[in-house]
Design a protein around this motif. Structure first.
Motif, short mmCIF file in Angstrom:
data_model
loop_
_atom_site.label_atom_id
_atom_site.label_comp_id
_atom_site.label_asym_id
_atom_site.label_seq_id
_atom_site.Cartn_x
_atom_site.Cartn_y
_atom_site.Cartn_z
N ILE A 226 -131.44 44.50 -79.74
CA ILE A 226 -132.21 44.61 -80.99
C ILE A 226 -131.27 44.51 -82.19
CG2 ILE A 226 -133.63 46.15 -82.39
CD1 ILE A 226 -134.69 47.30 -79.69
N LEU A 227 -130.11 45.18 -82.08
CA LEU A 227 -129.15 45.17 -83.19
C LEU A 227 -128.36 43.87 -83.26
CD1 LEU A 227 -127.65 48.77 -83.03
CD2 LEU A 227 -129.09 47.83 -84.85
N GLY A 228 -128.28 43.15 -82.13
CA GLY A 228 -127.37 42.01 -82.06
C GLY A 228 -125.92 42.45 -82.18
N ALA A 229 -125.61 43.59 -81.57
CA ALA A 229 -124.30 44.22 -81.74
C ALA A 229 -123.42 43.99 -80.52
CB ALA A 229 -124.47 45.72 -81.96
N PRO A 230 -122.13 43.74 -80.72
CA PRO A 230 -121.20 43.74 -79.60
C PRO A 230 -121.03 45.16 -79.06
CG PRO A 230 -119.99 43.61 -81.67
CD PRO A 230 -121.45 43.50 -82.01
N VAL A 231 -120.83 45.27 -77.75
CA VAL A 231 -120.63 46.57 -77.10
C VAL A 231 -119.20 46.63 -76.58
CG1 VAL A 231 -121.37 48.13 -75.26
CG2 VAL A 231 -123.06 46.69 -76.44
N TRP A 232 -118.46 47.62 -77.07
CA TRP A 232 -117.09 47.85 -76.62
C TRP A 232 -117.03 49.16 -75.85
CZ3 TRP A 232 -113.02 44.49 -77.19
CH2 TRP A 232 -113.22 43.39 -78.03
N GLY A 233 -116.19 49.17 -74.81
CA GLY A 233 -116.07 50.35 -73.98
C GLY A 233 -114.94 51.26 -74.42
N ALA A 234 -115.20 52.57 -74.32
CA ALA A 234 -114.18 53.58 -74.55
C ALA A 234 -114.47 54.73 -73.59
CB ALA A 234 -114.23 54.07 -76.00
N ASP A 235 -113.45 55.16 -72.84
CA ASP A 235 -113.66 56.13 -71.76
C ASP A 235 -114.75 55.58 -70.83
OD1 ASP A 235 -113.13 58.51 -70.39
OD2 ASP A 235 -114.77 59.57 -71.38
N TRP A 236 -114.55 54.34 -70.42
CA TRP A 236 -115.54 53.55 -69.66
C TRP A 236 -114.91 53.18 -68.33
CZ3 TRP A 236 -119.62 50.12 -72.13
CH2 TRP A 236 -120.16 49.19 -71.25
N ALA A 237 -115.39 53.79 -67.26
CA ALA A 237 -114.84 53.52 -65.93
C ALA A 237 -115.92 53.25 -64.90
CB ALA A 237 -113.98 54.70 -65.47
N GLU A 238 -117.20 53.21 -65.35
CA GLU A 238 -118.30 52.90 -64.46
C GLU A 238 -119.13 51.79 -65.10
OE1 GLU A 238 -120.24 56.19 -62.67
OE2 GLU A 238 -118.37 57.31 -62.41
N VAL A 239 -120.24 51.45 -64.51
CA VAL A 239 -121.06 50.36 -65.04
C VAL A 239 -122.03 50.96 -66.06
CG1 VAL A 239 -122.69 48.53 -64.51
CG2 VAL A 239 -120.83 49.04 -62.92
N ASN A 240 -121.69 50.82 -67.33
CA ASN A 240 -122.56 51.28 -68.41
C ASN A 240 -123.38 50.13 -69.00
OD1 ASN A 240 -121.49 54.12 -68.61
ND2 ASN A 240 -119.60 52.97 -68.92
N LEU A 241 -122.88 48.92 -68.83
CA LEU A 241 -123.58 47.69 -69.20
C LEU A 241 -123.03 46.60 -68.29
CD1 LEU A 241 -125.52 46.35 -71.35
CD2 LEU A 241 -123.44 45.73 -72.61
N ASP A 242 -123.90 45.73 -67.85
CA ASP A 242 -123.47 44.62 -67.00
C ASP A 242 -122.30 43.89 -67.66
OD1 ASP A 242 -123.18 42.27 -65.51
OD2 ASP A 242 -125.33 41.93 -65.33
N GLN A 243 -121.20 43.79 -66.93
CA GLN A 243 -120.01 43.11 -67.46
C GLN A 243 -120.32 41.68 -67.89
OE1 GLN A 243 -116.60 43.05 -64.78
NE2 GLN A 243 -116.04 41.04 -65.60
N ASN A 244 -121.30 41.06 -67.26
CA ASN A 244 -121.65 39.68 -67.61
C ASN A 244 -122.65 39.57 -68.76
OD1 ASN A 244 -119.96 38.49 -65.68
ND2 ASN A 244 -121.50 38.72 -64.06
N HIS A 245 -123.08 40.70 -69.29
CA HIS A 245 -123.96 40.66 -70.46
C HIS A 245 -123.18 40.04 -71.61
CE1 HIS A 245 -126.58 41.89 -73.73
NE2 HIS A 245 -127.47 42.34 -72.85
N PRO A 246 -123.77 39.07 -72.32
CA PRO A 246 -123.00 38.37 -73.36
C PRO A 246 -122.51 39.27 -74.48
CG PRO A 246 -125.35 37.83 -73.49
CD PRO A 246 -125.14 38.54 -72.19
N GLN A 247 -123.11 40.45 -74.64
CA GLN A 247 -122.70 41.34 -75.73
C GLN A 247 -121.61 42.33 -75.32
OE1 GLN A 247 -127.17 41.36 -76.85
NE2 GLN A 247 -126.17 42.64 -78.39
N PHE A 248 -121.29 42.36 -74.04
CA PHE A 248 -120.18 43.22 -73.61
C PHE A 248 -118.87 42.50 -73.94
CE2 PHE A 248 -117.12 44.55 -70.26
CZ PHE A 248 -116.91 45.83 -70.74
#
Length: 568
Positions: A226-248
């Motif tokens: 909805i936001l059209g926002a990039p998603v960056w990981g921090a303290d991220w060691a599990e699947v919080n968003l599909d790695q292949n999602h274009p916004q990850f």
């Protein structure tokens, strides 16, 4: 009817559904271990060193999503386990760590092995205590289970004196009560957050494992789209968003805050969810967000919100519930023009993602027959042979990007990475995952440096016939230290030169196939590309543990070695 405290503890563990206890036996815990033998539904998993017991329990807790019991031996055993307890604390694993001592009646004697166990454990746990009276053994144990599992989850510690466990105990055995934390924030606060985020031209999302713990992956993706926002990981060691999602877009800097700052200061609105800012070793002290950029932070841990930097809206609430509410609120206030701008940002990110992936795959193809082996070549073949529902434990560190191009972290519960900074979690963590889900195909990756921290975990895998394929990415060095010191040289204006000799692990040569076979785990060493496919087939078809010693090229050659080769 009275029974001993040690028998009461075993009964309480059984009541709470404990099926495995990970530990290393000791004299002051022998009564409890003897009592556990009367409960065949609880399997004691014997490890040869306490740090392995904690790391194995950490992997089990991550896979099972339930409190997991660790038994350590008095002060010396607790000391051995503390590094991995720190790992569990940083990773929010609900471990219940138990350690014995000789007894309350010996407190004044300063006897052999006497130590302040609670003081030792407190810095690496949510809660640490010592039982001092038989009337509260089970009361304290249930409290420990509750605290460990209540969000934000984390390890707890209970010291169990031998004389307290030997005393008669009349406490009833009842299930532990766990509070529900699916809390929602007030609607007006959600509306305020949506108003701050909706009009942004350069929105940014920073997310972490709190998303996975809340099973909020779909809600995070919805808000990001909805936001059209990039998603960056921090303290991220599990699947919080599909790695292949274009916004990850990947991970913010693990080591240096300046790397993260280059990204975060570009945003004109920031949403943080399920993490803290920022988990680098050398974080930036100020100026991490652009002046005037609103910041919204969602987390179940109030300590993490505005811990180091102020926020405009802080919501102590469940990420799944809150993100769903935020998605509805954003949809209601976003204009058609705003939706169009968001869609355009997503399109650009998708194009950039495809271009980057194409470039990386082309590079991998150019190195396909390289010797020493390029790690991506192995990952490509492994992906072809693994079932789609395989589970990966990844402590490959500098090799992880090559692995994840072919074994993407896309399915919740299917990919776990190391966290917390402790080396050596790869082998025991994979064993824990397999014990948590015996039906899963589990592959554990580690490096040569990490493997040597906990190599004797293979003995436990052999003892209990734990069917895991272990892959040691062997580049004969502490590769991450090479990368980090290069950054340090640049920061300090120091000309590049040979790495410290302590970073080198090539002399004498480490043979992980031999180390595995010495513990009765079958193994194979892979040195050339043509050996990859048949070795993977052999490992995956073997009914039990199998280790692959994968000799790979260093990504950061030592200038001393380069200079020597040039002279030759």
């Amino acid at each position: 009817m009275a029974r001993s405290g040690r028998h009461a503890v075993a009964e309480q563990l059984a009541m709470d559904g404990v099926r495995h206890v990970f530990g290393n036996p000791g004299t002051v815990e022998q009564g409890l271990l003897d009592a556990l033998e009367e409960h065949p539904e609880i399997q004691y998993i014997c490890t040869l060193q306490e740090s392995i017991a904690v790391a194995m329990a950490d992997g089990y807790a991550r896979g099972a999503r339930r409190p997991t019991v660790v038994q350590l031996h008095s002060g010396v055993g607790l000391g051995n386990g503390i590094g991995m307890m720190y790992q569990a604390m940083r990773g929010h694993s609900p471990l219940v760590v138990l350690a014995g001592d000789a007894g309350v009646r010996y407190d004044a004697m300063d006897a052999q092995m006497a130590a302040d166990l609670v003081g030792m454990a407190r810095p690496v746990t949510k809660w640490a205590t010592r039982v001092t009276h038989p009337s509260s053994v089970l009361r304290v144990l249930r409290r420990a289970f509750k605290i460990a599992m209540t969000a934000p989850a984390g390890p707890v510690f209970v010291a169990l004196p031998a004389d307290v466990l030997d005393a008669a105990n009349n406490e009833p055995v009842v299930p532990t009560s766990f509070p529900v934390t699916r809390s929602a924030p007030p609607k007006e606060e959600i509306d305020r957050a949506a108003a701050l985020l909706a009009g942004a031209d350069r929105p940014l999302i920073i997310a972490g494992d709190g998303v996975a713990f809340s099973s909020a992956q779909a809600e995070l993706a919805s808000v990001a789209e909805i936001l059209g926002a990039p998603v960056w990981g921090a303290d991220w060691a599990e699947v919080n968003l599909d790695q292949n999602h274009p916004q990850f877009r990947g991970m913010l800097g693990h080591m240096f805050g300046e790397h993260s700052k280059e990204i975060t200061t570009q945003a004109d609105a920031v949403l943080i969810c399920g993490t803290y800012v920022f988990p680098e070793v050398f974080p930036s002290l100020d100026g991490v967000f652009a002046s005037g950029a609103p910041v919204v932070h969602i987390d179940l841990d109030p300590y993490q919100i505005a811990k180091s930097f102020p926020v405009d809206v802080g919501l102590v609430a469940d990420p799944a519930v809150t993100l769903a509410m935020l998605a509805d609120a954003l949809t209601a206030v976003t204009t058609p023009e705003g939706r169009a701008r968001a869609a355009e940002r997503v399109r650009v990110m998708a194009e950039e993602d495809a271009e980057k992936r194409g470039s990386e795959l082309a590079r991998d193809e150019s190195l396909r027959e390289a010797y020493p082996i390029h790690a991506a070549r192995f990952a490509d073949e492994l992906a072809r042979q693994l079932p789609a529902d395989a589970v990966i434990f990844d402590e490959a560190l500098t090799t992880s990007p090559d692995l994840m191009r072919y074994l993407p972290a896309s399915r919740p519960g299917g990919y776990f990475q190391t966290r917390g900074g402790s080396l050596g979690v790869g082998i025991p963590g994979a064993i824990g995952l397999k014990l948590a889900d015996p039906s899963a195909t589990v592959v554990g990756f580690t490096g040569d440096g990490g493997a040597m921290y906990t190599i004797q975990a293979l003995w436990t895998a052999a003892r209990y016939d734990v069917d895991v394929t272990f892959v040691v990415c062997n580049n004969s060095s502490y590769e991450l230290l090479k990368i980090n010191i290069e950054e340090y040289w640049r920061e300090q204006g120091i000309p590049a030169h040979g790495f410290p000799t302590s970073f080198d692990l090539s002399h004498p040569q480490l043979r992980f196939d031999g180390l595995a076979e010495a513990q009765t785990v079958p193994a194979a060493r892979v040195e050339r590309p043509e050996e990859i496919a048949p070795t993977i087939r052999k490992a995956l078809s073997h009914p039990g543990p199998f280790l692959i010693d994968l000799v790979i090229a260093s990504r950061v050659p030592d200038l001393r070695s380069v200079a020597g080769a040039a002279k030759a």
